[in-house]
Design a protein around this motif. Structure first.
Motif, PDB file in Angstrom:
ATOM      1  N   VAL A  84       1.000  -1.203  -0.016  1.00 42.16           N
ATOM      2  CA  VAL A  84      -0.098  -0.014  -0.140  1.00 42.16           C
ATOM      3  C   VAL A  84       0.649   1.434   0.054  1.00 42.16           C
ATOM      4  O   VAL A  84       1.946   1.346   0.987  1.00 42.16           O
ATOM      5  N   VAL A  85       0.490   2.358  -1.184  1.00 41.02           N
ATOM      6  CA  VAL A  85       1.290   3.424  -1.077  1.00 41.02           C
ATOM      7  C   VAL A  85       0.430   4.587  -1.267  1.00 41.02           C
ATOM      8  O   VAL A  85      -0.412   4.375  -1.898  1.00 41.02           O
TER       9      VAL A  85
ATOM     10  N   THR B  94       7.814  13.780  -5.839  1.00 43.71           N
ATOM     11  CA  THR B  94       8.523  12.642  -4.802  1.00 43.71           C
ATOM     12  C   THR B  94       7.564  11.615  -4.497  1.00 43.71           C
ATOM     13  O   THR B  94       7.988  10.261  -4.310  1.00 43.71           O
ATOM     14  N   SER B  95       6.228  11.796  -4.623  1.00 45.92           N
ATOM     15  CA  SER B  95       5.165  10.840  -4.336  1.00 45.92           C
ATOM     16  C   SER B  95       5.276   9.537  -5.703  1.00 45.92           C
ATOM     17  O   SER B  95       5.162   8.693  -5.412  1.00 45.92           O
ATOM     18  N   LEU B  96       5.391  10.193  -6.686  1.00 48.67           N
ATOM     19  CA  LEU B  96       5.516   9.470  -7.776  1.00 48.67           C
ATOM     20  C   LEU B  96       6.680   8.495  -7.786  1.00 48.67           C
ATOM     21  O   LEU B  96       6.637   7.244  -8.246  1.00 48.67           O
TER      22      LEU B  96
ATOM     23  N   ASN C  88       0.727  -7.415   5.123  1.00 46.65           N
ATOM     24  CA  ASN C  88       0.683  -6.081   4.234  1.00 46.65           C
ATOM     25  C   ASN C  88       1.929  -5.163   4.567  1.00 46.65           C
ATOM     26  O   ASN C  88       2.652  -5.574   5.614  1.00 46.65           O
ATOM     27  N   LEU C  89       2.289  -4.492   3.497  1.00 45.15           N
ATOM     28  CA  LEU C  89       3.508  -3.614   3.849  1.00 45.15           C
ATOM     29  C   LEU C  89       3.008  -2.079   3.304  1.00 45.15           C
ATOM     30  O   LEU C  89       2.156  -2.152   2.348  1.00 45.15           O
ATOM     31  N   ILE C  90       3.515  -1.137   4.013  1.00 47.84           N
ATOM     32  CA  ILE C  90       3.024   0.481   3.529  1.00 47.84           C
ATOM     33  C   ILE C  90       4.439   1.081   3.220  1.00 47.84           C
ATOM     34  O   ILE C  90       5.404   1.020   3.745  1.00 47.84           O
ATOM     35  N   VAL C  91       4.330   1.553   2.009  1.00 49.01           N
ATOM     36  CA  VAL C  91       5.424   2.372   1.581  1.00 49.01           C
ATOM     37  C   VAL C  91       5.102   3.957   1.590  1.00 49.01           C
ATOM     38  O   VAL C  91       3.965   4.412   1.222  1.00 49.01           O
ATOM     39  N   VAL C  92       6.003   4.519   2.253  1.00 49.49           N
ATOM     40  CA  VAL C  92       5.730   6.107   2.195  1.00 49.49           C
ATOM     41  C   VAL C  92       7.172   6.645   2.041  1.00 49.49           C
ATOM     42  O   VAL C  92       8.293   6.228   2.317  1.00 49.49           O
TER      43      VAL C  92
ATOM     44  N   SER D 294       4.900  14.651   8.321  1.00 52.46           N
ATOM     45  CA  SER D 294       3.889  14.365   9.293  1.00 52.46           C
ATOM     46  C   SER D 294       2.981  13.173   9.126  1.00 52.46           C
ATOM     47  O   SER D 294       2.653  12.059   9.937  1.00 52.46           O
ATOM     48  N   VAL D 295       2.882  12.646   7.783  1.00 47.56           N
ATOM     49  CA  VAL D 295       2.182  11.425   7.372  1.00 47.56           C
ATOM     50  C   VAL D 295       3.113  10.201   7.478  1.00 47.56           C
ATOM     51  O   VAL D 295       2.461   9.434   8.261  1.00 47.56           O
ATOM     52  N   PRO D 296       4.393  10.092   7.036  1.00 46.87           N
ATOM     53  CA  PRO D 296       4.996   8.947   7.495  1.00 46.87           C
ATOM     54  C   PRO D 296       5.321   8.679   8.821  1.00 46.87           C
ATOM     55  O   PRO D 296       5.192   7.463   9.384  1.00 46.87           O
TER      56      PRO D 296
END
Length: 643
Positions: free
Chosen positions: A471-472, A479-481, A571-575, A590-592
């Motif tokens: 999940v990303v 940068t988000s791309l 699951n895995l979160i990518v930030v 703040s989000v990560p």
């Protein structure tokens, strides 16, 4: 802040192929017609051969009398598939006209079939019935692939397998039960009992009601402008359809060749089984022959119907689990095991002399059948271009009917000269061929990881095996791309589903306080979020991405990521380490920071704080980044995300 609304969109090979998720009820309705089509197929497998014997055929004639199935499948299915790929009507759609016309033809022939009294008329009806079945079946399978996003394809084909099993169960059990009704045990002037008339008429009603209802209640998705232009410009006609088939065969994925190798054994064997089951049971259990006829032979016909119903019931149940197992350990291993079970079952069945004991081998046959009618179609649907699904489904059916065609031409002589005219020997040979198919499946080397199927793995080794979903989050910025690209690489290595999440606020951006330095800068409005989400996946879907889900969520970005992964530690979160608007040099945005603090699964933090975005996303990027995995991404305070 809790997530208030959520919208999920699945994508195929590009933005033009995005398809909305279907509800469970709509998915069931779409597949309902398979019940009626398979009832018709069930009668061709269990009732037509006994009917041929009733109107004067000899057992050694059965293979050549079944020539209709392979020939119509070889010609009609790929041709109809190719033509339907190039068809579109705003009112009728692409696949529905073929499905509906085939079902109507089947209904007419099913109604008339039991009235035949001479063999040539029965053979003609059989050819027409198979033509109708094949006209409906392959466009129907392509219809499922057209309509569903990749994330629901496995569920769609699983539902198809369940309805397929249910239709065959009713067809075969009807043969058994109606034969026991005393009011129907009389024989018509053509030698066909009235209970067989009733079975065929039930089939007429089933295929009309289920197919027409499914087609009326399920609409096809309108192709994009580019697809419509391609359909309009494509050459029409039967000759061009055959050229399309030829081109598709030359471009066929290697994995489809591997499937064809195994099909050569298994479908030759299944055709033997369908033709000679009643003859084998008559010899070993009921001590009856079709030449002698009488009540004992009627009992053999009825019990063969019950046995076919039994294996199709097992198919319904095992289909609930088989696809999931194949997704975990690979289709190669699952299908090889299913072929082995069928081999043991058929060899044993050829020697059983008790009618009730003969039901036990149907467990192995049913598990095999669940694999045969589900797993290969899933693999093909995931490995071929969506716009050519119809023709490739037809080519897959050619791999089925060619060994059947060979069987119809060769097995009559084999039965007569090598098997002593014994149906039990024919069933044993079918078991041996199933075993050879299982060995062939094991012999086929799995593909390289880069060639694996994104939906139904063939069994190649995986670089990463610990994650089910990656999940990303993305707001469409450079940068988000970059973070999305890194997440896609991890998902591909793990054969995991990639979920791209874009969160947005409903409030007016000018109504709140000013932007705080170092904080995440929110997106406002669903339309802006949708544009950012489209930008985030456009590059991925043009390249080779496995399975991509997109999710628009109204609410807090960090909470959107946490809610998406839920409580599943697999699951895995990518930030990215800093969000839009975060100051240079800040260790964690703040989000990560919120994600690392509250996640119950692993978190991969992509280092983006030192990136020069103009240089990074220029035509010739330079090395400027590296990945870092948080040393301990487990929750430190709240173990369950709020909301």
């Amino acid at each position: 802040m809790s997530t208030t609304t959520s919208e999920s969109i699945s994508t195929g090979a590009g933005p033009a192929e995005r398809r909305p998720l279907m509800t469970g009820r709509a998915l069931l309705m779409m597949n309902l017609g398979f019940f009626g089509v398979q009832f018709s197929f069930g009668l061709t497998q269990s009732a037509v051969n006994p009917l041929f014997l009733l109107i004067g055929a000899d057992p050694d004639q059965l293979p050549i009398l079944n020539l209709a199935g392979p020939v119509t499948g070889l010609v009609i299915q790929p041709m109809i598939g190719a033509i339907s790929d190039r068809t579109w009507s705003p009112r009728w759609g692409r696949r529905r006209p073929f499905i509906t016309c085939g079902a109507i033809l089947c209904a007419l022939i099913l109604f008339a079939f039991p009235f035949v009294g001479v063999l040539w008329a029965g053979v003609l009806c059989f050819w027409l019935l198979d033509a109708g079945n094949n006209t409906s079946m392959e466009p129907y399978r392509a219809f499922i692939s057209d309509r569903l996003p990749r994330s629901q394809l496995a569920r769609g084909f699983l539902t198809q397998s369940m309805f397929t099993g249910a239709g065959a169960v009713l067809a075969n059990v009807s043969l058994f039960l109606l034969q026991k009704v005393s009011a129907l045990d009389q024989t018509a002037s053509n030698g066909v009992p009235y209970w067989m008339y009733t079975v065929f008429w039930i089939g007429t009603i089933c295929i009309l009601v289920t197919v027409l209802t499914a087609m009326a209640r399920t609409k096809e998705l309108t192709p994009s402008d580019e697809e419509l232009e391609e359909i309009r410009s494509a050459p029409k006609g039967v000759g061009n359809a055959f050229r399309e088939i030829s081109d598709a065969v030359r471009a066929m994925p290697v994995a489809m060749h591997k499937i064809g190798l195994v099909f050569a054994f298994q479908w030759y064997a299944m055709f033997i089984y369908w033709q000679f089951l009643a003859v084998s049971l008559g010899e070993t259990v009921f001590h009856a022959t079709p030449e002698a006829g009488g009540p004992a032979w009627d009992d053999a016909i009825a019990w063969s119907g019950l046995m076919n119903g039994a294996y199709n019931f097992v198919t319904m149940v095992s289909a609930l689990f088989l696809v999931g197992i194949a997704q975990r350990i690979g289709a190669k291993r699952v299908h090889a095991a299913a072929l082995g079970l069928a081999a043991i079952a058929l060899v044993w069945l050829a020697r059983i002399d008790n009618q009730y004991l003969a039901l036990i081998p149907m467990i192995g046959v049913g598990i095999f059948w669940a694999s045969a009618v589900g797993v290969p179609y899933l693999m093909v649907a995931s490995m071929v271009p969506a716009k050519r699904t119809g023709v490739y489904m037809g080519i897959l059916n050619m791999m089925i009917v060619v060994p059947m065609l060979i069987e119809t031409i060769t097995f009559g002589w084999i039965f007569n000269h090598l098997l002593d005219n014994k149906g039990s020997n024919a069933i044993a040979v079918a078991g041996v061929l199933m075993a050879l198919g299982g060995v062939a499946m094991l012999w086929v080397n799995p593909p390289d990881e880069a060639d694996e199927s994104p939906i139904m793995p063939l069994g190649s080794k995986r670089s990463i095996t610990v994650y089910e979903r990656v999940v990303v989050g993305s707001d469409g910025t450079a940068t988000s791309l970059y973070t999305v690209d890194r997440a896609a690489e991890v998902a591909q290595a793990a054969q995991a589903r990639l979920v791209v999440v874009t969160a947005y606020r409903d409030a007016d951006p000018n109504a709140g306080a000013g932007h705080v330095e170092g904080a995440h800068r929110d997106l406002y409005g669903a339309e802006a979020a949708r544009r950012a989400l489209d930008q985030s996946v456009t590059k991925l879907t043009r390249e080779r991405a496995r399975a991509i889900d997109q999710r628009l969520v109204a609410g807090d970005p960090a909470q959107a990521l946490l809610d998406t992964v839920g409580a599943n530690p697999a699951n895995l979160i990518v930030v990215g380490n800093r969000g839009l608007g975060a100051s240079k040099g800040q260790l964690l945005g703040s989000v990560p920071r919120e994600v690392v603090k509250n996640a119950v699964c692993d978190v991969l933090v992509v280092q983006t704080s030192a990136l020069d975005e103009d240089r990074l996303f220029a035509k010739e990027p330079t090395d400027a980044t590296m990945d870092t995995v948080s040393p301990d991404a487990r929750p430190t305070e709240d173990t369950t995300p709020a909301g």
